[in-house]
Design an enzyme around this catalytic site. Structure first.
Site, PDB file in Angstrom:
ATOM      1  N   CYS A   1      31.562  28.940  12.742  1.00  0.00           N
ATOM      2  CA  CYS A   1      31.261  29.745  10.979  1.00  0.00           C
ATOM      3  C   CYS A   1      30.286  29.522  10.307  1.00  0.00           C
ATOM      4  O   CYS A   1      29.195  29.889  10.256  1.00  0.00           O
ATOM      5  CB  CYS A   1      32.197  29.516  10.126  1.00  0.00           C
ATOM      6  SG  CYS A   1      32.354  27.119   9.491  1.00  0.00           S
TER       7      CYS A   1
ATOM      8  N   ARG B   1      30.500  30.543  -5.295  1.00  0.00           N
ATOM      9  CA  ARG B   1      30.601  29.613  -4.159  1.00  0.00           C
ATOM     10  C   ARG B   1      30.646  27.564  -4.984  1.00  0.00           C
ATOM     11  O   ARG B   1      29.825  27.734  -5.739  1.00  0.00           O
ATOM     12  CB  ARG B   1      29.974  29.664  -2.927  1.00  0.00           C
ATOM     13  CG  ARG B   1      29.395  28.009  -2.630  1.00  0.00           C
ATOM     14  CD  ARG B   1      28.545  28.501  -1.260  1.00  0.00           C
ATOM     15  NE  ARG B   1      29.252  28.780  -0.157  1.00  0.00           N
ATOM     16  CZ  ARG B   1      29.166  28.928   1.062  1.00  0.00           C
ATOM     17  NH1 ARG B   1      27.915  27.681   1.735  1.00  0.00           N
ATOM     18  NH2 ARG B   1      29.383  29.608   2.086  1.00  0.00           N
TER      19      ARG B   1
ATOM     20  N   HIS C   1      38.195  29.529   2.415  1.00  0.00           N
ATOM     21  CA  HIS C   1      36.740  30.695   2.929  1.00  0.00           C
ATOM     22  C   HIS C   1      36.474  32.056   2.905  1.00  0.00           C
ATOM     23  O   HIS C   1      36.599  32.378   4.062  1.00  0.00           O
ATOM     24  CB  HIS C   1      35.586  29.553   3.552  1.00  0.00           C
ATOM     25  CG  HIS C   1      34.256  29.967   3.861  1.00  0.00           C
ATOM     26  ND1 HIS C   1      33.802  31.118   3.250  1.00  0.00           N
ATOM     27  CD2 HIS C   1      33.768  29.915   4.467  1.00  0.00           C
ATOM     28  CE1 HIS C   1      32.141  31.338   3.473  1.00  0.00           C
ATOM     29  NE2 HIS C   1      32.168  30.003   4.368  1.00  0.00           N
TER      30      HIS C   1
ATOM     31  N   GLN D   1      34.411  34.339   5.184  1.00  0.00           N
ATOM     32  CA  GLN D   1      34.443  34.260   6.341  1.00  0.00           C
ATOM     33  C   GLN D   1      35.852  34.991   7.460  1.00  0.00           C
ATOM     34  O   GLN D   1      34.728  35.058   8.686  1.00  0.00           O
ATOM     35  CB  GLN D   1      34.449  32.074   6.944  1.00  0.00           C
ATOM     36  CG  GLN D   1      33.887  32.376   7.504  1.00  0.00           C
ATOM     37  CD  GLN D   1      32.735  32.389   8.607  1.00  0.00           C
ATOM     38  OE1 GLN D   1      31.732  32.242   8.068  1.00  0.00           O
ATOM     39  NE2 GLN D   1      32.629  32.762   9.891  1.00  0.00           N
TER      40      GLN D   1
ATOM     41  N   ARG E   1      29.410  38.346   8.968  1.00  0.00           N
ATOM     42  CA  ARG E   1      29.262  37.981   8.028  1.00  0.00           C
ATOM     43  C   ARG E   1      28.922  39.388   6.774  1.00  0.00           C
ATOM     44  O   ARG E   1      28.893  39.456   5.911  1.00  0.00           O
ATOM     45  CB  ARG E   1      28.356  36.381   7.153  1.00  0.00           C
ATOM     46  CG  ARG E   1      29.002  35.621   8.087  1.00  0.00           C
ATOM     47  CD  ARG E   1      30.131  35.301   8.145  1.00  0.00           C
ATOM     48  NE  ARG E   1      30.708  35.075   5.616  1.00  0.00           N
ATOM     49  CZ  ARG E   1      30.147  34.204   5.571  1.00  0.00           C
ATOM     50  NH1 ARG E   1      29.734  33.257   6.480  1.00  0.00           N
ATOM     51  NH2 ARG E   1      30.468  33.793   4.464  1.00  0.00           N
TER      52      ARG E   1
ATOM     53  N   ASP F   1      35.054  23.862  13.671  1.00  0.00           N
ATOM     54  CA  ASP F   1      34.516  24.315  12.350  1.00  0.00           C
ATOM     55  C   ASP F   1      33.619  22.265  11.959  1.00  0.00           C
ATOM     56  O   ASP F   1      33.792  21.212  12.893  1.00  0.00           O
ATOM     57  CB  ASP F   1      34.693  23.471  11.515  1.00  0.00           C
ATOM     58  CG  ASP F   1      33.949  24.078   9.779  1.00  0.00           C
ATOM     59  OD1 ASP F   1      32.916  24.275   9.628  1.00  0.00           O
ATOM     60  OD2 ASP F   1      34.733  24.068   8.505  1.00  0.00           O
TER      61      ASP F   1
HETATM   62  N1   CP Z   1      29.112  29.827   7.642  1.00  0.00           N
HETATM   63  C1   CP Z   1      28.580  29.994   6.183  1.00  0.00           C
HETATM   64  O1   CP Z   1      29.848  30.103   4.921  1.00  0.00           O
HETATM   65  O2   CP Z   1      27.605  29.660   6.335  1.00  0.00           O
HETATM   66  P1   CP Z   1      26.950  29.840   4.192  1.00  0.00           P
HETATM   67  O3   CP Z   1      27.129  27.846   4.568  1.00  0.00           O
HETATM   68  O4   CP Z   1      25.764  29.117   5.202  1.00  0.00           O
HETATM   69  O5   CP Z   1      26.775  30.433   4.127  1.00  0.00           O
HETATM   70  N1  NVA Z   2      34.014  23.764   6.196  1.00  0.00           N
HETATM   71  C1  NVA Z   2      32.689  24.295   5.737  1.00  0.00           C
HETATM   72  C2  NVA Z   2      32.301  25.623   6.207  1.00  0.00           C
HETATM   73  C3  NVA Z   2      30.981  25.488   5.704  1.00  0.00           C
HETATM   74  C4  NVA Z   2      30.830  27.308   5.787  1.00  0.00           C
HETATM   75  C5  NVA Z   2      31.965  23.381   4.216  1.00  0.00           C
HETATM   76  O1  NVA Z   2      33.042  23.420   3.385  1.00  0.00           O
HETATM   77  O2  NVA Z   2      31.590  22.590   4.682  1.00  0.00           O
END
Ligand code: CP
Ligand code: NVA
Length: 331
Positions: free
Chosen positions: A272, A109, A136, A139, A317, A231
């Site tokens: 999410c 990530r 992502h 997800q 997840r 989101d």
């Molecule tokens: N939805 C999601 O990716 O959550 P986190 O940022 O907690 O991993």
């Molecule tokens: N769009 C959000 C998703 C988090 C799971 C971000 O990137 O922060």
């Protein structure tokens, strides 16, 4: 099977065939059932190891990788935003070559899509994108496993409301195309995805029968929706300064009871997570002081309603990430 995803990396769902995506959804369903019925899933007996690299914060994705790995009998090394050489003293290319020699898979990530692409190119083991600024993908499987559980099918009217050109907006546009959905992104034009993303989705849609649409009109877009999804309005890595501008752009796009009443009677709400639905967070409190809003992308009332399936979605997840790892390991 007419495909082989062993050894395959996951940069974005656009790189996988519809058949491969559906295979993971089916496998996730089976693995979830196995877990619920208490069957052992220890397939590797600690003969495999993965690295979970998180350069941005994470609750769900990190935990999902770790728990799924433990269930499968895989060792995990967590590498957080600080404490490694990555980026400061060592390039992503060199990191990939080093970690590829230690590990059987790498979850990553971070910000730049190019970092995941570099890992995929040089690690020689499956690399799973755990979120970048552009995509992502992991997800997506949890989201559509939840849809499948709720409706028994995936070709539902799926409406995304909010920042439609974020990692989530991009990913859902393409995933909905794989799923044969009637997908509508409801957002101000400035926040519609890049043309290239829409072209990819439309190309997939030609084969699956999906319909991909964009509108600025909240009531028209959400009418008769089966799923309403939103989101955060400001994603990780975006500067604090964009809050004011984003709130001005999106305040009329908040998911609220009126919007849910405009959807189908049995419509569900998905997110999410994490979500700004109240002021019980540091940022939520600050935004309330600065902008006078006690919830942002979704009201507390919708978030806590029976239609909200966000915590089943979050649990999914883990089951879906387990399926992705299991299916893509070389053996
Ligand atoms: N939805 C999601 O990716 O959550 P986190 O940022 O907690 O991993
Ligand atoms: N769009 C959000 C998703 C988090 C799971 C971000 O990137 O922060």
């Amino acid at each position: 099977m007419a495909f082989n995803i062993k050894g395959k990396s996951l940069f974005a769902v656009k790189d996988w065939s519809t058949e491969e995506v559906k295979f993971i959804l089916n496998l996730s369903h089976d693995l979830k059932k196995q877990k619920y019925t208490g069957q052992s899933q220890n397939r590797y007996n600690h003969q495999k190891s993965i690295a979970v690299i998180m350069q941005k914060a994470s609750t769900r994705t990190r935990s999902a990788f770790e728990v799924a790995a433990f269930d499968l009998g895989i060792n995990v090394t967590y590498i957080g935003p600080t404490g490694s050489q990555i980026g400061d003293k060592e390039s992503m290319e060199d990191t990939a070559k080093v970690l590829g020699g230690f590990y059987d898979g790498i979850a990553f990530r971070g910000s730049a899509d190019a970092d995941v692409e570099m890992l995929i190119k040089h690690a020689g083991v499956p690399v799973w994108n755990g979120l970048t600024d552009g995509w992502h993908p992991t997800q997506m499987f949890a989201d559509y496993l939840t849809v499948l559980e709720q409706f028994g099918r995936t070709d539902v009217k799926f409406v995304f409301v909010g920042d439609a050109r974020s990692n989530m907006g991009n990913s859902l546009t393409v995933m909905a195309a794989h799923m044969g959905a009637h997908f509508v992104s409801v957002a101000p034009k400035e926040l519609w995805p890049d043309k290239s993303v829409v072209e990819i989705a439309n190309e997939i849609a030609k084969k699956t029968g999906a319909k991909i649409e964009f509108t600025e009109d909240v009531m028209e877009g959400t009418k008769d929706a089966d799923v309403i999804y939103t989101d955060v309005w400001v994603s990780m890595g975006e500067p604090k300064e964009v809050w004011a501008e984003r709130i001005a752009l999106l305040k009329d796009y908040q998911v609220n009871d009126t919007m849910m009443a405009n959807a189908n009677k049995n419509a569900i709400f998905l997110h999410c997570l994490p979500a700004f639905h109240d002021t019980n967070t540091k940022i939520g409190k600050q935004v309330a002081v600065d902008h006078g809003m006690d919830s942002l992308e979704v009201t507390d009332s919708v978030f806590r309603s029976d239609a909200s399936k966000v915590f089943s979605q979050a649990e999914n997840r883990m089951h879906t990430i387990k399926a992705i790892m299991f299916a893509t390991f070389d053996q």
